[in-house]
Motif scaffolding. Structure first.
Motif, short mmCIF file in Angstrom:
data_model
loop_
_atom_site.label_atom_id
_atom_site.label_comp_id
_atom_site.label_asym_id
_atom_site.label_seq_id
_atom_site.Cartn_x
_atom_site.Cartn_y
_atom_site.Cartn_z
N GLY A 3 -12.51 16.97 91.84
CA GLY A 3 -13.03 18.12 91.11
C GLY A 3 -12.12 18.63 90.03
N ALA A 4 -11.04 17.94 89.75
CA ALA A 4 -10.07 18.39 88.77
C ALA A 4 -10.66 18.45 87.37
N GLY A 5 -10.09 19.30 86.54
CA GLY A 5 -10.44 19.36 85.13
C GLY A 5 -9.45 18.54 84.31
N LEU A 6 -9.97 17.81 83.34
CA LEU A 6 -9.14 16.94 82.50
C LEU A 6 -9.14 17.46 81.07
N SER A 7 -8.00 17.46 80.44
CA SER A 7 -7.88 17.94 79.07
C SER A 7 -7.78 16.76 78.11
N LEU A 8 -8.65 16.73 77.12
CA LEU A 8 -8.59 15.67 76.12
C LEU A 8 -7.32 15.75 75.28
N GLU A 9 -6.73 16.93 75.18
CA GLU A 9 -5.48 17.06 74.43
C GLU A 9 -4.35 16.30 75.12
N ILE A 10 -4.39 16.28 76.46
CA ILE A 10 -3.36 15.57 77.23
C ILE A 10 -3.74 14.11 77.39
N MET A 11 -5.03 13.85 77.64
CA MET A 11 -5.51 12.49 77.88
C MET A 11 -5.93 11.85 76.56
N ARG A 12 -4.97 11.62 75.66
CA ARG A 12 -5.28 11.02 74.36
C ARG A 12 -5.85 9.62 74.55
N HIS A 13 -6.97 9.32 73.87
CA HIS A 13 -7.67 8.04 74.03
C HIS A 13 -8.05 7.83 75.50
N GLY A 14 -8.44 8.91 76.19
CA GLY A 14 -8.70 8.86 77.63
C GLY A 14 -9.89 7.98 77.99
N ARG A 15 -9.72 7.20 79.06
CA ARG A 15 -10.79 6.34 79.59
C ARG A 15 -10.78 6.48 81.11
N ALA A 16 -11.96 6.59 81.70
CA ALA A 16 -12.07 6.75 83.16
C ALA A 16 -12.72 5.52 83.77
N SER A 17 -12.27 5.16 84.96
CA SER A 17 -12.91 4.08 85.71
C SER A 17 -12.85 4.39 87.19
N LEU A 74 -15.42 4.22 81.03
CA LEU A 74 -16.06 5.24 80.19
C LEU A 74 -15.02 5.97 79.36
N GLY A 75 -15.28 6.13 78.06
CA GLY A 75 -14.44 6.97 77.23
C GLY A 75 -14.69 8.43 77.55
N LEU A 76 -13.63 9.23 77.64
CA LEU A 76 -13.79 10.65 77.97
C LEU A 76 -14.37 11.41 76.79
N LYS A 77 -15.32 12.31 77.08
CA LYS A 77 -15.96 13.13 76.07
C LYS A 77 -15.87 14.59 76.49
N SER A 78 -15.61 15.46 75.53
CA SER A 78 -15.50 16.88 75.82
C SER A 78 -16.80 17.41 76.44
N GLY A 79 -16.66 18.16 77.53
CA GLY A 79 -17.81 18.77 78.19
C GLY A 79 -18.50 17.87 79.19
N ALA A 80 -18.08 16.62 79.30
CA ALA A 80 -18.73 15.67 80.21
C ALA A 80 -18.19 15.81 81.63
N SER A 81 -18.97 15.33 82.59
CA SER A 81 -18.50 15.18 83.96
C SER A 81 -18.60 13.71 84.33
N VAL A 82 -17.62 13.23 85.07
CA VAL A 82 -17.56 11.81 85.45
C VAL A 82 -17.40 11.74 86.96
N THR A 83 -18.19 10.86 87.59
CA THR A 83 -18.15 10.70 89.04
C THR A 83 -18.07 9.22 89.40
N ALA A 84 -17.21 8.89 90.34
CA ALA A 84 -17.18 7.55 90.92
C ALA A 84 -17.75 7.67 92.34
N ARG A 85 -18.78 6.85 92.63
CA ARG A 85 -19.44 6.90 93.94
C ARG A 85 -19.23 5.58 94.66
N PHE A 86 -18.84 5.67 95.93
CA PHE A 86 -18.52 4.50 96.74
C PHE A 86 -19.36 4.54 98.02
#
Length: 236
Positions: free
Chosen positions: A80-94, A213-225
């Motif tokens: 549930g953490a919040g991610l900052s695009l300013e810190i995660m430059r060129h951020g990608r989630a998997s 997935l490339g990170l986008k401002s305002g988006a939510s990302v979920t990994a389901r297992f």
């Protein structure tokens, strides 16, 4: 690469990691052109900053190949953490899994790793380079694009393959079947090549089950297992 260019590259990357300031492409005279040099630079960055890795992370590079790098406990976040695009430059989630080793990984051994528990996770890569890494060697030197790892609850290791889905927003994909044991064996092989790990250290396998997935401002990302639950993060 002779020692002076390696030392200079270590200095540039260490400063960028420590300050959070973006790093221009390395000058041509210290460009990193081999995996051995890239891993030497990454090890030098850890030593310069006084970071002790808690394990090894196997992750898709920006070019799609798999690269290995260190995992740092200070980079763990809760579900549930919040991610900052300013810190995660060129951020990608998997989608990722963190496995806890019940026995040491001997560099000379070839047996499967003993995984005593796993955590479902979101691996979030980043880059210290202003324009992103020039190639996989530059990315390996940059601690394999180490960003953050968002962790879910501890679970036992499944006996059978499971389905893994990476979701942006409210999408409901079926997911892709993943052989977790094969994934952890690949990570263990890289950890052994890099010198092995003690019992209690961790192996992280990222890029499971779906494209990055490339990170986008305002988006939510979920990994389901399947059978293990899910883990989510929001992007600000």
């Amino acid at each position: 690469m002779d020692q002076d260019p390696i030392t200079r590259a270590i200095g540039y990357l260490s400063e960028a990691f420590e300050t959070g300031n973006p790093l221009a492409p390395l000058p041509p005279e210290i460009a990193i052109t081999t995996q051995d040099d890239a891993e030497e630079v990454a090890g030098g960055v850890l030593a310069r900053l006084g970071f002790a890795p808690c394990g090894v992370r196997l992750v898709p590079a920006a070019d799609g190949s798999l690269i290995a790098g260190p995992m740092l406990e200070a980079r763990f976040l809760d579900d549930g953490a919040g991610l900052s695009l300013e810190i995660m430059r060129h951020g990608r989630a998997s989608a990722a899994l963190l496995g806890v080793l019940g026995a040491a990984l001997d560099p000379e051994a070839t047996t499967p790793p003993e995984i005593i528990a796993i955590h479902p996770a979101l691996d979030v890569s980043a880059s210290r380079y202003t324009q992103g890494p020039a190639d996989r060697f530059a990315e390996i030197a940059d601690l394999a694009g180490l960003g953050l790892l968002v962790l879910g609850k501890r679970r036992p290791m499944p006996e059978a393959p499971i389905r893994v889905a990476l979701i942006e927003g409210d999408a409901k994909p079926k997911g892709i079947l993943c052989d977790l044991r094969a994934a952890f064996e690949a990570a263990a092989a890289e950890a052994r090549r890099l010198g092995g790990l003690p019992a209690g250290a961790v192996l992280v396998v990222a890029g499971l089950g779906a494209p990055v997935l490339g990170l986008k401002s305002g988006a939510s990302v979920t990994a389901r297992f399947t059978g293990l639950g899910k883990v989510s993060a929001s992007v600000g």
